[in-house]
Write a protein that holds these residues in place. Structure first.
Motif, mmCIF file in Angstrom:
data_model
loop_
_atom_site.group_PDB
_atom_site.id
_atom_site.type_symbol
_atom_site.label_atom_id
_atom_site.label_comp_id
_atom_site.label_asym_id
_atom_site.label_seq_id
_atom_site.Cartn_x
_atom_site.Cartn_y
_atom_site.Cartn_z
ATOM 1 N N SER A 113 -64.664 16.593 -26.301
ATOM 2 C CA SER A 113 -64.300 15.195 -26.502
ATOM 3 C C SER A 113 -63.640 14.997 -27.863
ATOM 4 C CB SER A 113 -65.554 14.315 -26.391
ATOM 5 O OG SER A 113 -65.277 12.981 -26.761
ATOM 6 N N ALA A 114 -64.225 15.582 -28.908
ATOM 7 C CA ALA A 114 -63.648 15.466 -30.255
ATOM 8 C C ALA A 114 -62.248 16.064 -30.303
ATOM 9 C CB ALA A 114 -64.558 16.159 -31.267
ATOM 10 N N VAL A 115 -62.036 17.184 -29.620
ATOM 11 C CA VAL A 115 -60.713 17.816 -29.582
ATOM 12 C C VAL A 115 -59.698 16.885 -28.905
ATOM 13 C CG1 VAL A 115 -59.376 19.719 -28.580
ATOM 14 C CG2 VAL A 115 -61.585 20.184 -29.676
ATOM 15 N N CYS A 116 -60.107 16.206 -27.838
ATOM 16 C CA CYS A 116 -59.202 15.259 -27.165
ATOM 17 C C CYS A 116 -58.757 14.157 -28.117
ATOM 18 C CB CYS A 116 -59.885 14.648 -25.944
ATOM 19 S SG CYS A 116 -59.991 15.747 -24.509
ATOM 20 N N PHE A 117 -59.682 13.614 -28.893
ATOM 21 C CA PHE A 117 -59.316 12.559 -29.838
ATOM 22 C C PHE A 117 -58.427 13.111 -30.954
ATOM 23 C CE2 PHE A 117 -62.874 10.284 -27.863
ATOM 24 C CZ PHE A 117 -62.326 9.026 -27.741
ATOM 25 N N LEU A 118 -58.672 14.338 -31.378
ATOM 26 C CA LEU A 118 -57.823 14.951 -32.403
ATOM 27 C C LEU A 118 -56.402 15.165 -31.902
ATOM 28 C CD1 LEU A 118 -60.197 17.643 -33.993
ATOM 29 C CD2 LEU A 118 -59.150 15.699 -35.165
ATOM 30 N N CYS A 119 -56.257 15.459 -30.619
ATOM 31 C CA CYS A 119 -54.945 15.748 -30.031
ATOM 32 C C CYS A 119 -54.276 14.513 -29.454
ATOM 33 C CB CYS A 119 -55.088 16.790 -28.922
ATOM 34 S SG CYS A 119 -55.697 18.397 -29.483
ATOM 35 N N ALA A 120 -54.919 13.351 -29.562
ATOM 36 C CA ALA A 120 -54.454 12.157 -28.849
ATOM 37 C C ALA A 120 -53.028 11.769 -29.226
ATOM 38 C CB ALA A 120 -55.404 10.995 -29.116
ATOM 39 N N THR A 121 -52.145 11.824 -28.244
ATOM 40 C CA THR A 121 -50.764 11.355 -28.408
ATOM 41 C C THR A 121 -50.455 10.239 -27.413
ATOM 42 O OG1 THR A 121 -50.036 13.116 -26.903
ATOM 43 C CG2 THR A 121 -49.923 13.566 -29.275
ATOM 44 N N GLY A 122 -51.460 9.839 -26.654
ATOM 45 C CA GLY A 122 -51.291 8.767 -25.680
ATOM 46 C C GLY A 122 -52.628 8.403 -25.072
ATOM 47 N N THR B 27 -70.349 7.293 -29.893
ATOM 48 C CA THR B 27 -69.988 5.994 -30.471
ATOM 49 C C THR B 27 -69.015 6.123 -31.648
ATOM 50 O OG1 THR B 27 -72.050 6.098 -31.774
ATOM 51 C CG2 THR B 27 -72.088 4.783 -29.761
ATOM 52 N N LEU B 28 -68.591 7.332 -31.963
ATOM 53 C CA LEU B 28 -67.656 7.530 -33.083
ATOM 54 C C LEU B 28 -66.379 6.688 -32.984
ATOM 55 C CD1 LEU B 28 -67.694 11.359 -33.891
ATOM 56 C CD2 LEU B 28 -68.376 9.509 -35.410
ATOM 57 N N PRO B 29 -65.763 6.557 -31.790
ATOM 58 C CA PRO B 29 -64.473 5.843 -31.756
ATOM 59 C C PRO B 29 -64.557 4.334 -31.983
ATOM 60 C CG PRO B 29 -64.761 7.264 -29.811
ATOM 61 C CD PRO B 29 -66.096 7.136 -30.480
ATOM 62 N N THR B 30 -65.762 3.767 -32.012
ATOM 63 C CA THR B 30 -65.913 2.309 -32.035
ATOM 64 C C THR B 30 -65.085 1.619 -33.120
ATOM 65 O OG1 THR B 30 -68.087 2.405 -31.001
ATOM 66 C CG2 THR B 30 -67.578 0.416 -32.248
ATOM 67 N N PRO B 31 -65.186 2.008 -34.405
ATOM 68 C CA PRO B 31 -64.395 1.293 -35.426
ATOM 69 C C PRO B 31 -62.914 1.687 -35.415
ATOM 70 C CG PRO B 31 -66.253 2.531 -36.388
ATOM 71 C CD PRO B 31 -66.040 3.039 -35.011
ATOM 72 N N LEU B 32 -62.539 2.642 -34.582
ATOM 73 C CA LEU B 32 -61.175 3.172 -34.601
ATOM 74 C C LEU B 32 -60.285 2.575 -33.504
ATOM 75 C CD1 LEU B 32 -62.082 6.964 -35.088
ATOM 76 C CD2 LEU B 32 -61.745 5.210 -36.845
ATOM 77 N N TYR B 33 -60.874 1.799 -32.591
ATOM 78 C CA TYR B 33 -60.078 1.287 -31.477
ATOM 79 C C TYR B 33 -58.903 0.433 -31.962
ATOM 80 C CZ TYR B 33 -63.555 2.894 -28.088
ATOM 81 O OH TYR B 33 -64.392 3.663 -27.321
ATOM 82 N N GLY B 34 -59.100 -0.328 -33.024
ATOM 83 C CA GLY B 34 -58.001 -1.134 -33.567
ATOM 84 C C GLY B 34 -56.840 -0.269 -34.026
ATOM 85 N N LEU B 35 -57.151 0.860 -34.643
ATOM 86 C CA LEU B 35 -56.097 1.783 -35.087
ATOM 87 C C LEU B 35 -55.370 2.392 -33.896
ATOM 88 C CD1 LEU B 35 -57.967 3.609 -37.992
ATOM 89 C CD2 LEU B 35 -56.152 1.916 -38.195
ATOM 90 N N TYR B 36 -56.122 2.723 -32.841
ATOM 91 C CA TYR B 36 -55.486 3.253 -31.636
ATOM 92 C C TYR B 36 -54.606 2.184 -30.973
ATOM 93 C CZ TYR B 36 -58.288 7.523 -31.755
ATOM 94 O OH TYR B 36 -58.839 8.728 -32.119
ATOM 95 N N PRO C 277 -57.737 8.647 -41.028
ATOM 96 C CA PRO C 277 -58.850 7.982 -40.322
ATOM 97 C C PRO C 277 -58.998 8.379 -38.861
ATOM 98 C CG PRO C 277 -57.056 6.444 -40.789
ATOM 99 C CD PRO C 277 -56.782 7.674 -41.584
ATOM 100 N N LEU C 278 -57.888 8.723 -38.181
ATOM 101 C CA LEU C 278 -57.981 9.084 -36.767
ATOM 102 C C LEU C 278 -58.255 10.566 -36.550
ATOM 103 C CD1 LEU C 278 -55.125 6.932 -35.162
ATOM 104 C CD2 LEU C 278 -57.572 6.463 -35.260
ATOM 105 N N TYR C 279 -58.388 11.319 -37.633
ATOM 106 C CA TYR C 279 -58.588 12.758 -37.493
ATOM 107 C C TYR C 279 -59.848 13.259 -38.209
ATOM 108 C CZ TYR C 279 -53.746 12.378 -35.996
ATOM 109 O OH TYR C 279 -52.608 12.013 -35.333
ATOM 110 N N LEU C 280 -60.058 12.800 -39.444
ATOM 111 C CA LEU C 280 -61.168 13.344 -40.235
ATOM 112 C C LEU C 280 -62.515 13.130 -39.560
ATOM 113 C CD1 LEU C 280 -62.066 14.739 -42.831
ATOM 114 C CD2 LEU C 280 -62.183 12.480 -43.924
ATOM 115 N N THR C 281 -62.694 11.963 -38.940
ATOM 116 C CA THR C 281 -63.960 11.655 -38.262
ATOM 117 C C THR C 281 -64.322 12.732 -37.240
ATOM 118 O OG1 THR C 281 -63.673 9.270 -38.535
ATOM 119 C CG2 THR C 281 -65.118 9.992 -36.763
ATOM 120 N N PHE C 282 -63.348 13.147 -36.464
ATOM 121 C CA PHE C 282 -63.622 14.105 -35.386
ATOM 122 C C PHE C 282 -63.708 15.544 -35.908
ATOM 123 C CE2 PHE C 282 -61.610 10.367 -33.538
ATOM 124 C CZ PHE C 282 -62.613 9.982 -32.669
ATOM 125 N N VAL C 283 -63.018 15.826 -37.019
ATOM 126 C CA VAL C 283 -63.185 17.133 -37.673
ATOM 127 C C VAL C 283 -64.620 17.272 -38.183
ATOM 128 C CG1 VAL C 283 -62.499 18.544 -39.658
ATOM 129 C CG2 VAL C 283 -60.754 17.398 -38.286
#
Length: 396
Positions: free
Chosen positions: A87-96, A26-35, A163-169
């Motif tokens: 999964s966390a690595v995918c979000f850290l590397c997300a470019t699309g 559920t980590l990405p929930t508050p981040l969808y707006g940023l994505y 915000p899009l990186y520290l959470t997953f680190v």
């Protein structure tokens, strides 16, 4: 006494590992707006990205839901931690968008492996006679972990840098610590078999379960659908309609639903299965009504009330449903019946949520939400009406 203390310590450590994995889902929930801002996609894409998770869970439940019975609890939990890290690595590397889909799918695989294996592991680590307390630990770890995910991500995204990186680190660090903890815990399955002996579990409904399964499945579907909407689109609603742009607040609102569900599940022991399922249905109905009011009048207190009431109703209904169908199932078919119930429940997380996304563009997020509420209300009223006519046996 020392042995019991050691076993309880191991039980709590196992619960902590479980909670860390579930928080990642559920980590990405508050981040969808940023994505959305970063990649420029629509509300429909948000719901599809979210729903991919459910397909991962369902796939694992059907194909390898009983793997830990064969190969042991620790290897399966370790695999779940591995998928959580990936999964966390995918979000850290997300470019699309592709990275987000992959991250959510891997998160679903992690949850699918952990749901059964970690629950059994936590209960088996407890000392003899501690089943009730161990159930509390497993329930709190599961739903509490799900609630802590958006809360942690919201606080970090609002008050810390990147915000899009520290959470997953941070989550990767927690997963690494959990892996070290897990390696120090004992295996609880004495007779292990090769992975090749694991066979897919085919959903099935023996005749004696069908009368109970219908309303139980409907209540589970609606409860998980309500959670799906909260965790996928409520941050967008809070930002667009209520002008709440604080991500910590968005994360807290979602977290409250999961915490209330934990309380509802724990209350089943006192209320009893016979009453918890219909009460849960009425709790879900009240939660849907409060959510409708929040959408209609744009009131934050009603959103919070909906999270609390609907979450408690979901907890009552789902644990009541699980107990009812398990109690009505013959022992040799119980696992298949429970797997079927979970498949229906996780379908509730995906299908209605995508429907909300489809409707959000032509009629707006509020209109789509009201259509969703009307459909779910009809379903839960049908289940409640059936249960009032044919109550579940209290001894189930």
């Amino acid at each position: 006494m020392d042995g019991d203390r050691r076993r309880w310590r191991q039980c709590l450590l196992g619960g902590t590992v479980f909670a860390v994995c579930m928080a990642g889902t559920t980590l990405p929930t508050p981040l969808y707006g940023l994505y959305q801002e970063k990649f420029g996609f629509s509300e429909l894409v948000v719901t599809v990205v979210y729903a991919v998770y459910a397909f991962g869970v369902i796939g694992v439940l059907l194909l390898a839901g009983n793997a830990s019975d064969a190969v042991g609890r620790r290897p399966v939990v370790l695999a779940g931690l591995g998928f959580a890290a990936a999964s966390a690595v995918c979000f850290l590397c997300a470019t699309g968008l592709g990275w987000l889909y992959a991250g959510r799918l891997l998160s679903g695989l992690s949850a699918g492996l952990l749901t059964g294996a970690a629950t059994a592991y936590v209960m088996e680590l407890a000392p003899p006679g501690g089943a009730s307390r161990a159930t509390f630990v497993a329930t709190a770890a599961n739903m509490g972990g799900l609630g802590c995910g958006p809360l942690l991500a919201g606080v970090l995204a609002q008050y810390a840098a990147w915000p899009l990186y520290l959470t997953f680190v941070v989550h990767l660090a927690l997963v690494a610590g959990s892996t070290a903890v897990l390696l120090g815990l004992p295996e609880t399955v004495e007779r292990r078999r090769p992975l090749s002996t694991v066979r897919p579990q085919r959903p099935g409904l023996p005749p004696q379960v069908r009368s109970v399964f219908g309303p139980a499945a409907i209540a589970s579907f609606v409860g998980f659908a309500l959670f799906g909407v909260f965790t996928s689109v409520s941050p967008s609603f809070l930002a667009q309609s209520l002008d709440v742009h604080n991500r910590a607040v968005s994360g807290l609102v979602v977290a409250l639903a999961f915490f209330a569900s934990t309380a509802g599940q724990l209350a089943v022991g006192r209320i009893g299965v016979g009453r918890s399922l219909p009460l849960g249905c009425f709790g879900l109905l009240a939660g849907l009504a409060l959510l409708a009011g929040a959408l209609r009048w744009d009131l934050l207190p009603l959103v919070v009330a909906s999270a609390l009431v609907g979450g408690a109703g979901q907890g009552l209904a789902f644990r009541g449903a699980l107990s009812a169908v398990a109690g009505a199932s013959p022992p040799d078919r119980r696992a298949a019946v429970i797997s079927t119930l979970f498949v229906v429940a996780y379908a509730g997380i995906s299908v209605p949520v995508i429907g909300v996304g489809v409707l959000a563009d032509p009629i707006g997020l509020e209109g789509a939400g009201l259509v969703f509420i009307a459909c779910m209300a009809v379903l839960v009223l049908t289940a409640a009406g059936y249960l009032l006519r044919r109550p579940v046996r209290a001894g189930a």
